[in-house]
Scaffold this active site. Structure first.
Site, PDB file in Angstrom:
ATOM      1  N   ASN A 152      42.236  40.727  53.593  1.00 19.37           N
ATOM      2  CA  ASN A 152      43.498  41.599  54.253  1.00 19.37           C
ATOM      3  C   ASN A 152      44.562  40.315  54.177  1.00 19.37           C
ATOM      4  OD1 ASN A 152      44.867  43.404  55.932  1.00 19.37           O
ATOM      5  ND2 ASN A 152      43.142  43.866  56.663  1.00 19.37           N
ATOM      6  N   HIS A 187      44.116  39.549  50.347  1.00 18.57           N
ATOM      7  CA  HIS A 187      42.800  39.611  49.790  1.00 18.57           C
ATOM      8  C   HIS A 187      42.220  38.362  48.857  1.00 18.57           C
ATOM      9  CE1 HIS A 187      41.781  43.383  51.477  1.00 18.57           C
ATOM     10  NE2 HIS A 187      42.268  43.986  50.569  1.00 18.57           N
ATOM     11  N   HIS A 221      34.499  44.875  50.185  1.00 19.74           N
ATOM     12  CA  HIS A 221      35.644  46.126  49.781  1.00 19.74           C
ATOM     13  C   HIS A 221      35.055  47.280  49.210  1.00 19.74           C
ATOM     14  CE1 HIS A 221      39.664  47.647  49.461  1.00 19.74           C
ATOM     15  NE2 HIS A 221      39.975  46.687  50.137  1.00 19.74           N
ATOM     16  N   GLU A 237      36.032  47.945  56.039  1.00 19.64           N
ATOM     17  CA  GLU A 237      35.799  46.701  55.829  1.00 19.64           C
ATOM     18  C   GLU A 237      35.730  45.750  57.116  1.00 19.64           C
ATOM     19  OE1 GLU A 237      39.440  45.604  53.515  1.00 19.64           O
ATOM     20  OE2 GLU A 237      39.561  47.601  53.205  1.00 19.64           O
TER      21      GLU A 237
HETATM   22  C1  BGC Z   1      44.060  47.179  52.426  1.00 13.27           C
HETATM   23  C2  BGC Z   1      44.779  48.201  51.590  1.00 13.27           C
HETATM   24  C3  BGC Z   1      45.123  48.042  50.094  1.00 13.27           C
HETATM   25  C4  BGC Z   1      43.488  47.961  49.591  1.00 13.27           C
HETATM   26  C5  BGC Z   1      43.510  47.527  48.153  1.00 13.27           C
HETATM   27  C6  BGC Z   1      42.746  47.263  51.684  1.00 13.27           C
HETATM   28  O1  BGC Z   1      41.876  46.400  52.312  1.00 13.27           O
HETATM   29  O2  BGC Z   1      44.108  47.483  53.736  1.00 13.27           O
HETATM   30  O3  BGC Z   1      46.413  48.067  51.817  1.00 13.27           O
HETATM   31  O4  BGC Z   1      45.828  48.620  49.244  1.00 13.27           O
HETATM   32  O5  BGC Z   1      42.736  47.109  50.393  1.00 13.27           O
HETATM   33  O6  BGC Z   1      44.106  46.311  47.862  1.00 13.27           O
END
Ligand code: BGC
Length: 348
Positions: free
Chosen positions: A79, A105, A175, A310
Site C-alpha cells: 500500500n 507496494h 495481491h 489484501e
Molecule cells: C491499490 C490500488 C492499486 C492496485 C494496483 C491496490 O493495492 O490499493 O490503488 O491500483 O493495488 O497497484
C-alpha cells in the site's frame, strides 16, 4: 496432497524461475519463484466444474514487465506511504515515488520483482528472500520468508516471517485478484467484511487518519452485498478511488480463527473465506484495470473483472502515529498469517 515443480522460464539476467504446483483435494495452487507470485488457484464450482479464480498470465514474460501486482507478494511495505517519506528513530528516509506523489507496494524493485529461493514440503512451498540494507530505500537488511500451504479443506494458507538487523518498517501482503466465476466481472459477487470502520482517503489515496464508521455509507459490507450494488453511488470516497480501494479496520483483527471477509459468486456457488492475523484488509475492486492488460488465455482484464482482499497493516502507518505500529526491530520476529479458503455452496 502433492507438491511438484517445473521450470517457468528465466529472468532477463538468465536466472531460472520455477513454478510449484500444490494439489490438495480438488483445489490446486501454483506459485512461481519470481515475486513469490500466486499465478493460479483452481477450484470447483457447486457442480464440480473447475475454474481459475485468480488473475494471472500463462508465461513468465508479462510477470517480468510492470503489471498491477497480479498475485504478487508485496513488500517491503504494501500500500501507500505519503510522499515516500517517513522517519524512524530520528532518521528520515525517502523511498521511490511510483504512484502519483506516493510510494506504492515497496517500490518498482519491491518483493514482487525479485527472485525467491524455494524449498518444497509435503503440502507446502516455502520461499525466502534476503533483502539487503537500503534496498528500495528501506533501512536494514531483512530476511523474509512466505510459506504457501494448501489444505485438503480448500484452504490456502500464507505464513509470513521476517527478521531484520536494524530497525525498519514492514507490511507484507499478497495481491491476488479474485474472480470466483473465473471470467466476466465481479459486480454480482456478494461480499461481506466484518468491519465497523474503514479508513477514508484523500485524493491521492492516503488515509486521512480518521476511522470512519461504515454505517450509512456505500462502504458498509457488514451484511453480504453485491459488490456492484452501490459501487457507482455518488459518494466522495468512491468517486475519488473509482470504486472501492479502501482499508477496512477488522472488528476481529489479529484473530486467525475468525472469518473476516467472505465473498460468494451466486452463479457458480464458489465461496472465498478470508482469515488473518492482520488488523486490516484493503478491498480493491479492480478500478484501474482497463482492458489493456491481457491475461490468461489472452483475456482482456477489464475494470472490475476481479477484486483484491489484501490483508495488511494500515496504509501510511509509518506517518500515522495513531495506527498500529509497522516497525520491526532486531531480535523481533515478524509473523503474520492469512488463510484464503475456497468452497462451493448450493443455491439458497
Ligand atoms: C491499490 C490500488 C492499486 C492496485 C494496483 C491496490 O493495492 O490499493 O490503488 O491500483 O493495488 O497497484
Amino acid at each position: 496432497m502433492s507438491v511438484t515443480s517445473e521450470p517457468f522460464g528465466s529472468t532477463a539476467a538468465g536466472h531460472p524461475v520455477e513454478r510449484y504446483t500444490l494439489r490438495a483435494g480438488s483445489v490446486e495452487a501454483r506459485v512461481i519463484t519470481y515475486g513469490a507470485t500466486l499465478v493460479a488457484l483452481r477450484a470447483p464450482d457447486r457442480s464440480g466444474t473447475m475454474a481459475d479464480v485468480v488473475l494471472g498470465f500463462d508465461s513468465l514474460a508479462p510477470y517480468l514487465r510492470h503489471h498491477p501486482y497480479l498475485g504478487s507478494l508485496v513488500g517491503r511495505f504494501a500500500n501507500r506511504i505519503a510522499g515516500g517519506r517517513f522517519s524512524l528513530d530520528g532518521a528520515s528516509y525517502q523511498l521511490p515515488v511510483n504512484n502519483g506523489p506516493n510510494h506504492l507496494h515497496g517500490g518498482p524493485g519491491g518483493f514482487h520483482a525479485v527472485l525467491w529461493q524455494a524449498e518444497a514440503g509435503d503440502d507446502a512451498v516455502r520461499l525466502r528472500y534476503h533483502s539487503p540494507d537500503g534496498e528500495q530505500g528501506y533501512p536494514g537488511a531483512l530476511d523474509v520468508s512466505v510459506t504457501y500451504t494448501l489444505g485438503a479443506d480448500g484452504a490456502l494458507r500464507l505464513d509470513y516471517e521476517a527478521r531484520c538487523d536494524r530497525a525498519t518498517i514492514l507490511n507484507l501482503t499478497n495481491h491476488a485478484y479474485f474472480n470466483l466465476a473465473g471470467s466476466g466481472n465481479i459486480l454480482g459477487h456478494k461480499l461481506q467484511i466484518s468491519a465497523d470502520h474503514f479508513l477514508p482517503v484523500d485524493a491521492t489515496l492516503i488515509p486521512t487518519g480518521e476511522l470512519r464508521p461504515v454505517e450509512g455509507t456505500p462502504l458498509d459490507f457488514r451484511a453480504p452485498t453485491p459488490i456492484g450494488a452501490r459501487i457507482n453511488a455518488d459518494e466522495e470516497q468512491l468517486r475519488q478511488a473509482g470504486g472501492y480501494d479502501h482499508c477496512y479496520v477488522l472488528n476481529h483483527g489479529g484473530d486467525l480463527g475468525v472469518i473476516v471477509a467472505r465473498a460468494v459468486d451466486p452463479l457458480s456457488g464458489r465461496v472465498l473465506e478470508v482469515r488473518t492475523t492482520q488488523p486490516g484488509v484493503q478491498f480493491y475492486s479492480g478500478n484501474f484495470l482497463d482492458g489493456s492488460l491481457r491475461g490468461r488465455g489472452g483475456q482482456p482484464y477489464a475494470r472490475h473483472c476481479a477484486f483484491c482482499l489484501e490483508t495488511q497493516h494500515f496504509p501510511d502507518s509509518p506517518n500515522q502515529p495513531a495506527f498500529p505500529s509497522t516497525v520491526l526491530r532486531p531480535g523481533e520476529i515478524y509473523r503474520h498469517s492469512t488463510i484464503y479458503r475456497l468452497t462451493a455452496e448450493s443455491p439458497s
